[in-house]
Design an enzyme around this catalytic site. Structure first.
Site, PDB file in Angstrom:
ATOM      1  N   TRP A 175       0.822  -1.220   0.000  1.00 13.93           N
ATOM      2  CA  TRP A 175       0.000   0.000   0.000  1.00 13.93           C
ATOM      3  C   TRP A 175       0.846   1.256   0.000  1.00 13.93           C
ATOM      4  O   TRP A 175       0.487   2.252  -0.631  1.00 13.93           O
ATOM      5  CB  TRP A 175      -0.974   0.008   1.185  1.00 13.93           C
ATOM      6  CG  TRP A 175      -2.029  -1.049   1.057  1.00 13.93           C
ATOM      7  CD1 TRP A 175      -2.259  -2.087   1.911  1.00 13.93           C
ATOM      8  CD2 TRP A 175      -2.997  -1.183   0.004  1.00 13.93           C
ATOM      9  NE1 TRP A 175      -3.305  -2.850   1.440  1.00 13.93           N
ATOM     10  CE2 TRP A 175      -3.761  -2.321   0.283  1.00 13.93           C
ATOM     11  CE3 TRP A 175      -3.268  -0.440  -1.155  1.00 13.93           C
ATOM     12  CZ2 TRP A 175      -4.800  -2.750  -0.549  1.00 13.93           C
ATOM     13  CZ3 TRP A 175      -4.290  -0.864  -1.981  1.00 13.93           C
ATOM     14  CH2 TRP A 175      -5.046  -2.004  -1.676  1.00 13.93           C
ATOM     15  N   ASP A 194      -1.056   6.960   6.108  1.00 12.61           N
ATOM     16  CA  ASP A 194      -2.149   6.040   5.800  1.00 12.61           C
ATOM     17  C   ASP A 194      -2.326   5.122   7.012  1.00 12.61           C
ATOM     18  O   ASP A 194      -1.496   4.245   7.259  1.00 12.61           O
ATOM     19  CB  ASP A 194      -1.798   5.233   4.539  1.00 12.61           C
ATOM     20  CG  ASP A 194      -2.869   4.218   4.167  1.00 12.61           C
ATOM     21  OD1 ASP A 194      -3.877   4.104   4.893  1.00 12.61           O
ATOM     22  OD2 ASP A 194      -2.680   3.530   3.138  1.00 12.61           O
ATOM     23  N   LYS A 243     -11.410  -1.486   7.981  1.00 13.24           N
ATOM     24  CA  LYS A 243     -10.589  -2.401   8.774  1.00 13.24           C
ATOM     25  C   LYS A 243     -10.930  -2.251  10.262  1.00 13.24           C
ATOM     26  O   LYS A 243     -11.293  -3.208  10.915  1.00 13.24           O
ATOM     27  CB  LYS A 243      -9.095  -2.141   8.554  1.00 13.24           C
ATOM     28  CG  LYS A 243      -8.447  -2.768   7.325  1.00 13.24           C
ATOM     29  CD  LYS A 243      -8.975  -2.311   6.013  1.00 13.24           C
ATOM     30  CE  LYS A 243      -8.323  -2.905   4.799  1.00 13.24           C
ATOM     31  NZ  LYS A 243      -7.348  -2.063   4.122  1.00 13.24           N
TER      32      LYS A 243
HETATM   33  C1  LIG Z   1      -6.965  -1.675   2.780  1.00 18.76           C
HETATM   34  C2  LIG Z   1      -5.912  -0.655   2.670  1.00 18.76           C
HETATM   35  C3  LIG Z   1      -5.881   0.273   1.614  1.00 18.76           C
HETATM   36  C4  LIG Z   1      -6.898   0.265   0.504  1.00 18.76           C
HETATM   37  O1  LIG Z   1      -8.029   0.911   0.943  1.00 18.76           O
HETATM   38  P1  LIG Z   1      -9.250   1.301  -0.041  1.00 18.76           P
HETATM   39  O2  LIG Z   1     -10.258   1.794   0.929  1.00 18.76           O
HETATM   40  O3  LIG Z   1      -9.641   0.051  -0.753  1.00 18.76           O
HETATM   41  O4  LIG Z   1      -8.764   2.352  -0.959  1.00 18.76           O
HETATM   42  C5  LIG Z   1      -4.885   1.219   1.618  1.00 18.76           C
HETATM   43  N1  LIG Z   1      -3.953   1.273   2.589  1.00 18.76           N
HETATM   44  C6  LIG Z   1      -3.942   0.388   3.612  1.00 18.76           C
HETATM   45  C7  LIG Z   1      -2.879   0.487   4.656  1.00 18.76           C
HETATM   46  C8  LIG Z   1      -4.916  -0.595   3.673  1.00 18.76           C
HETATM   47  O5  LIG Z   1      -4.900  -1.469   4.690  1.00 18.76           O
END
Ligand SMILES: *Cc1c(COP(=O)(O)O)cnc(C)c1O
Length: 365
Positions: free
Chosen positions: A103, A174, A198
Protein backbone atom coordinates in the site's frame (compact mmCIF):
# COMPACT_ATOMS: atom_id res chain seq x y z
CA UNK A 1 -29.39 -17.57 18.21
CA UNK A 2 -28.01 -16.15 15.00
CA UNK A 3 -25.04 -18.06 13.59
CA UNK A 4 -21.84 -15.97 13.79
CA UNK A 5 -18.30 -17.08 12.93
CA UNK A 6 -14.95 -15.86 14.24
CA UNK A 7 -13.91 -13.36 11.57
CA UNK A 8 -10.21 -12.89 10.77
CA UNK A 9 -10.74 -11.18 7.40
CA UNK A 10 -8.27 -8.44 6.48
CA UNK A 11 -10.87 -6.02 5.15
CA UNK A 12 -13.70 -5.40 5.05
CA UNK A 13 -13.45 -6.92 8.48
CA UNK A 14 -15.61 -7.87 11.44
CA UNK A 15 -17.45 -5.21 13.39
CA UNK A 16 -18.18 -5.21 17.13
CA UNK A 17 -21.38 -7.19 17.64
CA UNK A 18 -23.05 -4.49 19.81
CA UNK A 19 -22.58 -1.96 16.97
CA UNK A 20 -24.36 -4.31 14.57
CA UNK A 21 -27.10 -5.17 17.04
CA UNK A 22 -27.80 -1.49 17.56
CA UNK A 23 -28.13 -1.07 13.80
CA UNK A 24 -30.51 -4.02 13.70
CA UNK A 25 -32.68 -2.54 16.44
CA UNK A 26 -32.78 0.91 14.86
CA UNK A 27 -33.01 -0.19 11.25
CA UNK A 28 -36.71 0.20 10.47
CA UNK A 29 -37.49 3.17 12.68
CA UNK A 30 -34.52 5.42 13.21
CA UNK A 31 -34.86 8.07 15.94
CA UNK A 32 -38.64 7.96 15.75
CA UNK A 33 -38.71 8.93 12.05
CA UNK A 34 -40.50 5.78 10.89
CA UNK A 35 -37.66 5.37 8.36
CA UNK A 36 -34.19 3.86 8.38
CA UNK A 37 -31.23 6.24 8.56
CA UNK A 38 -30.54 5.29 4.91
CA UNK A 39 -33.88 6.72 3.83
CA UNK A 40 -33.69 10.24 5.24
CA UNK A 41 -32.07 13.42 4.00
CA UNK A 42 -28.45 14.07 4.84
CA UNK A 43 -29.65 17.58 5.73
CA UNK A 44 -32.26 16.35 8.26
CA UNK A 45 -31.75 17.03 11.96
CA UNK A 46 -31.88 13.31 12.72
CA UNK A 47 -29.01 12.53 10.35
CA UNK A 48 -27.13 15.63 11.39
CA UNK A 49 -27.05 14.40 14.99
CA UNK A 50 -25.39 11.15 13.83
CA UNK A 51 -22.90 13.03 11.65
CA UNK A 52 -21.91 15.36 14.47
CA UNK A 53 -21.70 12.51 16.97
CA UNK A 54 -19.38 10.48 14.72
CA UNK A 55 -17.06 13.48 14.38
CA UNK A 56 -17.24 14.37 18.08
CA UNK A 57 -16.53 10.77 19.15
CA UNK A 58 -13.53 10.63 16.80
CA UNK A 59 -12.22 13.84 18.35
CA UNK A 60 -12.83 12.61 21.88
CA UNK A 61 -11.47 9.07 21.47
CA UNK A 62 -8.30 10.20 19.67
CA UNK A 63 -7.80 13.39 21.71
CA UNK A 64 -7.71 15.55 18.58
CA UNK A 65 -7.17 19.28 19.24
CA UNK A 66 -9.41 21.90 17.60
CA UNK A 67 -6.77 22.95 15.07
CA UNK A 68 -7.32 19.66 13.24
CA UNK A 69 -10.40 19.17 11.05
CA UNK A 70 -12.10 15.78 10.90
CA UNK A 71 -13.63 14.79 7.56
CA UNK A 72 -15.74 11.78 6.55
CA UNK A 73 -15.23 11.34 2.83
CA UNK A 74 -15.55 8.60 0.20
CA UNK A 75 -13.21 6.91 -2.26
CA UNK A 76 -11.16 5.01 0.34
CA UNK A 77 -7.44 5.29 0.80
CA UNK A 78 -7.12 5.13 -2.98
CA UNK A 79 -8.73 8.52 -3.52
CA UNK A 80 -6.56 9.97 -0.76
CA UNK A 81 -3.44 8.61 -2.53
CA UNK A 82 -4.32 11.01 -5.36
CA UNK A 83 -5.96 13.87 -3.47
CA UNK A 84 -2.91 14.40 -1.26
CA UNK A 85 -0.51 15.24 -4.10
CA UNK A 86 -3.25 17.09 -6.02
CA UNK A 87 -3.88 19.39 -3.07
CA UNK A 88 -0.34 19.71 -1.76
CA UNK A 89 2.29 18.94 -4.38
CA UNK A 90 1.36 20.67 -7.64
CA UNK A 91 3.17 23.91 -6.82
CA UNK A 92 6.62 22.32 -6.79
CA UNK A 93 6.75 21.26 -3.13
CA UNK A 94 8.68 18.10 -2.41
CA UNK A 95 7.75 15.11 -0.27
CA UNK A 96 9.41 11.91 0.91
CA UNK A 97 7.62 8.55 0.96
CA UNK A 98 8.68 5.60 3.08
CA UNK A 99 8.04 2.38 1.16
CA UNK A 100 7.24 -0.44 3.55
CA UNK A 101 4.70 -2.50 1.65
CA UNK A 102 2.19 -2.96 -1.07
CA UNK A 103 0.00 0.00 0.00
CA UNK A 104 2.87 2.37 0.68
CA UNK A 105 4.14 1.68 -2.82
CA UNK A 106 0.72 2.34 -4.28
CA UNK A 107 0.52 5.69 -2.47
CA UNK A 108 3.95 6.60 -3.84
CA UNK A 109 3.06 5.61 -7.43
CA UNK A 110 -0.14 7.65 -7.35
CA UNK A 111 1.71 10.68 -5.98
CA UNK A 112 4.30 10.33 -8.75
CA UNK A 113 1.53 10.54 -11.35
CA UNK A 114 0.76 14.02 -10.03
CA UNK A 115 4.11 15.33 -8.87
CA UNK A 116 6.75 13.26 -10.70
CA UNK A 117 10.23 13.54 -9.27
CA UNK A 118 9.13 15.89 -6.50
CA UNK A 119 7.99 12.73 -4.78
CA UNK A 120 11.03 10.91 -3.46
CA UNK A 121 11.71 7.60 -1.74
CA UNK A 122 12.91 8.15 1.84
CA UNK A 123 13.61 4.43 2.25
CA UNK A 124 12.39 1.13 0.89
CA UNK A 125 12.57 -2.38 2.31
CA UNK A 126 11.37 -3.97 -0.92
CA UNK A 127 14.68 -5.80 -1.37
CA UNK A 128 13.76 -7.63 1.85
CA UNK A 129 10.22 -8.37 0.58
CA UNK A 130 8.93 -5.69 2.97
CA UNK A 131 9.38 -8.24 5.77
CA UNK A 132 10.83 -5.51 8.01
CA UNK A 133 10.66 -1.76 8.47
CA UNK A 134 13.58 0.58 7.71
CA UNK A 135 15.83 1.56 10.63
CA UNK A 136 16.24 5.22 11.54
CA UNK A 137 19.65 5.43 9.84
CA UNK A 138 18.18 4.19 6.54
CA UNK A 139 15.80 7.17 6.19
CA UNK A 140 16.80 9.87 3.72
CA UNK A 141 14.58 12.87 4.24
CA UNK A 142 15.28 16.09 2.38
CA UNK A 143 15.66 19.37 4.26
CA UNK A 144 13.21 20.77 1.66
CA UNK A 145 10.55 18.12 2.34
CA UNK A 146 6.98 19.38 2.94
CA UNK A 147 5.96 16.07 4.53
CA UNK A 148 6.99 12.48 5.07
CA UNK A 149 4.40 9.92 4.01
CA UNK A 150 4.27 6.54 5.70
CA UNK A 151 1.89 3.63 6.26
CA UNK A 152 1.56 3.02 9.99
CA UNK A 153 0.48 -0.61 9.60
CA UNK A 154 1.34 -2.69 6.56
CA UNK A 155 -1.79 -4.75 6.15
CA UNK A 156 -0.40 -7.20 3.61
CA UNK A 157 3.02 -7.84 5.13
CA UNK A 158 2.16 -7.58 8.84
CA UNK A 159 4.60 -4.89 9.98
CA UNK A 160 3.69 -1.86 12.08
CA UNK A 161 5.51 1.30 13.16
CA UNK A 162 5.47 1.08 16.96
CA UNK A 163 7.57 4.24 16.98
CA UNK A 164 6.83 6.69 14.22
CA UNK A 165 9.69 7.51 11.80
CA UNK A 166 12.37 9.84 13.16
CA UNK A 167 12.09 13.21 11.46
CA UNK A 168 11.19 16.79 12.31
CA UNK A 169 9.07 17.05 9.16
CA UNK A 170 5.27 16.72 9.43
CA UNK A 171 3.82 13.29 8.75
CA UNK A 172 1.15 12.28 6.32
CA UNK A 173 0.02 8.80 7.23
CA UNK A 174 -2.15 6.04 5.80
CA UNK A 175 -3.66 4.55 8.98
CA UNK A 176 -6.27 2.45 7.17
CA UNK A 177 -5.50 -0.74 9.05
CA UNK A 178 -4.56 0.47 12.53
CA UNK A 179 -6.44 3.71 13.15
CA UNK A 180 -7.59 3.84 16.78
CA UNK A 181 -5.73 0.67 17.77
CA UNK A 182 -4.13 2.74 20.56
CA UNK A 183 -3.79 6.35 21.75
CA UNK A 184 -0.96 8.41 20.18
CA UNK A 185 0.20 12.02 19.92
CA UNK A 186 -1.37 13.52 16.81
CA UNK A 187 0.57 16.79 16.85
CA UNK A 188 3.34 15.81 14.38
CA UNK A 189 0.74 14.82 11.75
CA UNK A 190 -0.33 17.18 8.96
CA UNK A 191 -2.82 14.67 7.61
CA UNK A 192 -4.06 11.20 8.53
CA UNK A 193 -6.35 9.13 6.32
CA UNK A 194 -8.00 5.77 6.83
CA UNK A 195 -10.58 3.75 4.98
CA UNK A 196 -13.09 2.68 7.64
CA UNK A 197 -13.41 -0.96 6.64
CA UNK A 198 -10.59 -2.40 8.77
CA UNK A 199 -10.86 -0.88 12.21
CA UNK A 200 -13.79 1.54 12.19
CA UNK A 201 -16.84 0.46 10.23
CA UNK A 202 -18.01 -0.53 6.78
CA UNK A 203 -16.35 0.39 3.49
CA UNK A 204 -17.50 3.62 1.86
CA UNK A 205 -16.32 6.00 4.58
CA UNK A 206 -12.82 7.45 4.68
CA UNK A 207 -11.72 9.27 7.80
CA UNK A 208 -9.43 12.21 7.03
CA UNK A 209 -7.89 14.27 9.83
CA UNK A 210 -6.11 17.39 8.62
CA UNK A 211 -4.21 20.07 10.52
CA UNK A 212 -5.26 23.64 9.79
CA UNK A 213 -1.85 24.67 8.39
CA UNK A 214 -2.07 21.76 5.92
CA UNK A 215 -5.54 22.87 4.86
CA UNK A 216 -4.13 26.35 4.30
CA UNK A 217 -1.23 24.92 2.27
CA UNK A 218 -3.63 23.36 -0.26
CA UNK A 219 -3.68 24.79 -3.75
CA UNK A 220 -7.03 23.43 -4.76
CA UNK A 221 -9.03 26.24 -6.36
CA UNK A 222 -8.57 24.81 -9.86
CA UNK A 223 -9.37 21.21 -8.90
CA UNK A 224 -12.77 19.63 -9.52
CA UNK A 225 -14.73 20.41 -6.36
CA UNK A 226 -14.88 16.95 -4.80
CA UNK A 227 -11.08 16.72 -4.88
CA UNK A 228 -10.54 19.82 -2.72
CA UNK A 229 -9.77 19.14 0.94
CA UNK A 230 -10.43 22.77 1.99
CA UNK A 231 -13.95 22.55 0.57
CA UNK A 232 -14.79 19.39 2.51
CA UNK A 233 -13.36 20.94 5.68
CA UNK A 234 -15.39 24.11 5.20
CA UNK A 235 -18.61 22.19 4.48
CA UNK A 236 -18.11 19.78 7.40
CA UNK A 237 -18.15 16.80 4.99
CA UNK A 238 -21.60 17.75 3.73
CA UNK A 239 -20.57 19.29 0.42
CA UNK A 240 -22.26 16.36 -1.30
CA UNK A 241 -24.25 13.40 0.03
CA UNK A 242 -21.96 11.54 2.42
CA UNK A 243 -22.15 7.79 3.01
CA UNK A 244 -24.93 8.26 5.56
CA UNK A 245 -25.38 4.61 6.52
CA UNK A 246 -21.60 4.11 6.67
CA UNK A 247 -21.22 7.11 8.98
CA UNK A 248 -24.14 5.86 11.08
CA UNK A 249 -22.33 2.51 11.57
CA UNK A 250 -19.08 4.33 12.28
CA UNK A 251 -20.97 6.22 15.00
CA UNK A 252 -22.16 2.90 16.46
CA UNK A 253 -18.61 1.50 16.50
CA UNK A 254 -17.18 4.64 18.09
CA UNK A 255 -19.93 4.80 20.72
CA UNK A 256 -19.18 1.17 21.55
CA UNK A 257 -15.44 1.92 21.72
CA UNK A 258 -16.15 4.69 24.20
CA UNK A 259 -18.40 2.44 26.30
CA UNK A 260 -15.62 -0.12 26.80
CA UNK A 261 -13.10 2.46 28.01
CA UNK A 262 -11.78 4.14 24.88
CA UNK A 263 -8.43 3.64 23.17
CA UNK A 264 -6.52 2.75 26.35
CA UNK A 265 -8.76 -0.25 26.93
CA UNK A 266 -8.65 -1.13 23.24
CA UNK A 267 -4.84 -1.01 23.23
CA UNK A 268 -4.67 -3.31 26.26
CA UNK A 269 -6.93 -5.79 24.43
CA UNK A 270 -4.91 -5.57 21.24
CA UNK A 271 -1.61 -6.14 23.05
CA UNK A 272 -3.07 -9.15 24.84
CA UNK A 273 -4.23 -10.62 21.50
CA UNK A 274 -0.80 -10.02 19.94
CA UNK A 275 0.95 -11.62 22.91
CA UNK A 276 -1.24 -14.73 22.75
CA UNK A 277 -0.89 -15.21 18.99
CA UNK A 278 2.82 -14.39 18.63
CA UNK A 279 3.45 -16.42 21.79
CA UNK A 280 1.96 -19.45 20.05
CA UNK A 281 3.95 -18.86 16.85
CA UNK A 282 7.21 -18.52 18.79
CA UNK A 283 6.47 -21.56 20.97
CA UNK A 284 5.74 -23.70 17.91
CA UNK A 285 8.54 -22.16 15.83
CA UNK A 286 9.39 -25.48 14.18
CA UNK A 287 5.94 -25.58 12.60
CA UNK A 288 4.80 -21.95 12.22
CA UNK A 289 7.30 -19.55 10.61
CA UNK A 290 6.56 -15.82 10.83
CA UNK A 291 6.90 -13.74 7.64
CA UNK A 292 8.19 -10.64 9.46
CA UNK A 293 11.88 -10.95 10.27
CA UNK A 294 12.21 -8.34 13.05
CA UNK A 295 10.23 -8.92 16.24
CA UNK A 296 10.17 -5.17 16.94
CA UNK A 297 8.30 -4.58 13.66
CA UNK A 298 5.52 -7.12 14.25
CA UNK A 299 2.02 -5.83 13.65
CA UNK A 300 -0.64 -6.10 16.33
CA UNK A 301 -3.28 -6.04 13.55
CA UNK A 302 -2.16 -8.47 10.82
CA UNK A 303 -0.11 -11.57 11.58
CA UNK A 304 1.44 -13.47 8.65
CA UNK A 305 3.01 -16.89 9.00
CA UNK A 306 3.77 -20.01 7.00
CA UNK A 307 3.15 -23.69 7.58
CA UNK A 308 5.60 -26.38 6.40
CA UNK A 309 3.79 -26.89 3.06
CA UNK A 310 1.05 -25.49 0.83
CA UNK A 311 -0.98 -28.66 1.35
CA UNK A 312 -0.89 -28.20 5.10
CA UNK A 313 -1.81 -24.53 4.65
CA UNK A 314 -4.91 -25.49 2.68
CA UNK A 315 -5.82 -28.14 5.27
CA UNK A 316 -5.34 -25.56 8.04
CA UNK A 317 -7.69 -23.07 6.34
CA UNK A 318 -10.28 -25.80 5.68
CA UNK A 319 -10.25 -27.23 9.19
CA UNK A 320 -10.31 -23.77 10.75
CA UNK A 321 -13.41 -23.01 8.72
CA UNK A 322 -15.08 -26.16 9.99
CA UNK A 323 -14.22 -24.98 13.49
CA UNK A 324 -15.97 -21.64 12.82
CA UNK A 325 -13.00 -19.44 11.88
CA UNK A 326 -12.85 -17.62 8.53
CA UNK A 327 -10.58 -15.19 6.67
CA UNK A 328 -7.27 -16.92 7.37
CA UNK A 329 -5.91 -17.40 3.87
CA UNK A 330 -2.81 -15.28 3.24
CA UNK A 331 -2.61 -12.42 0.75
CA UNK A 332 -2.06 -13.74 -2.77
CA UNK A 333 1.49 -12.38 -3.24
CA UNK A 334 2.71 -13.76 0.08
CA UNK A 335 0.77 -16.98 0.62
CA UNK A 336 0.64 -18.79 3.95
CA UNK A 337 -1.76 -17.61 6.62
CA UNK A 338 -2.74 -14.06 7.55
CA UNK A 339 -4.67 -13.53 10.77
CA UNK A 340 -6.21 -10.07 11.02
CA UNK A 341 -6.92 -9.20 14.63
CA UNK A 342 -8.39 -5.71 14.37
CA UNK A 343 -10.10 -3.97 17.28
CA UNK A 344 -13.35 -5.94 16.86
CA UNK A 345 -11.64 -9.32 17.36
CA UNK A 346 -11.82 -10.36 21.02
CA UNK A 347 -9.25 -12.01 23.28
CA UNK A 348 -11.35 -15.19 23.67
CA UNK A 349 -11.60 -15.47 19.87
CA UNK A 350 -7.80 -15.38 19.56
CA UNK A 351 -7.61 -18.00 22.32
CA UNK A 352 -9.86 -20.27 20.25
CA UNK A 353 -7.53 -19.84 17.26
CA UNK A 354 -4.42 -20.54 19.32
CA UNK A 355 -5.95 -23.72 20.77
CA UNK A 356 -6.70 -24.79 17.21
CA UNK A 357 -3.13 -23.95 16.12
CA UNK A 358 -1.65 -25.98 18.99
CA UNK A 359 -3.77 -29.01 18.14
CA UNK A 360 -3.07 -28.67 14.42
CA UNK A 361 0.71 -28.51 14.92
CA UNK A 362 0.60 -31.52 17.26
CA UNK A 363 -1.36 -33.58 14.77
CA UNK A 364 0.60 -32.58 11.66
CA UNK A 365 4.06 -31.64 12.98
C1 LIG B 1 -6.97 -1.67 2.78
C2 LIG B 1 -5.91 -0.65 2.67
C3 LIG B 1 -5.88 0.27 1.61
C4 LIG B 1 -6.90 0.26 0.50
O1 LIG B 1 -8.03 0.91 0.94
P1 LIG B 1 -9.25 1.30 -0.04
O2 LIG B 1 -10.26 1.79 0.93
O3 LIG B 1 -9.64 0.05 -0.75
O4 LIG B 1 -8.76 2.35 -0.96
C5 LIG B 1 -4.89 1.22 1.62
N1 LIG B 1 -3.95 1.27 2.59
C6 LIG B 1 -3.94 0.39 3.61
C7 LIG B 1 -2.88 0.49 4.66
C8 LIG B 1 -4.92 -0.59 3.67
O5 LIG B 1 -4.90 -1.47 4.69
Amino acid sequence: MTHRVINFYAGPAGLPLPALERAQEELLDFAGTGMSVMEISHRSKEYDAVHEEAIALTRELMGIPEHFKIMLLQGGAHLAFGMIPLNLLRSGRKADYILTGNWAEKAYQEAQLVAGNNVRVAASTKADKFARLPKAHELKIGADSAFVHFTSNNTVEGTQFHQFPQTDKPYICDMSSDIMWRPFDINPFGLIYAGAQKNLGPSGVTLVIMRDDFIEMCEAQDLPSYLRYPLHAEKNSLYNTPSTFGIYLLRNVLAYNKSIGGLQAIEANNRKKGEILYGCIDRLGDFYKPFVTEKADRSMMNVDFFLPSEDLTATFVGEAKKAGMVGLKGYRDIGGIRVSIYNAVTVPQVEVLVDFMEAFAKKNG
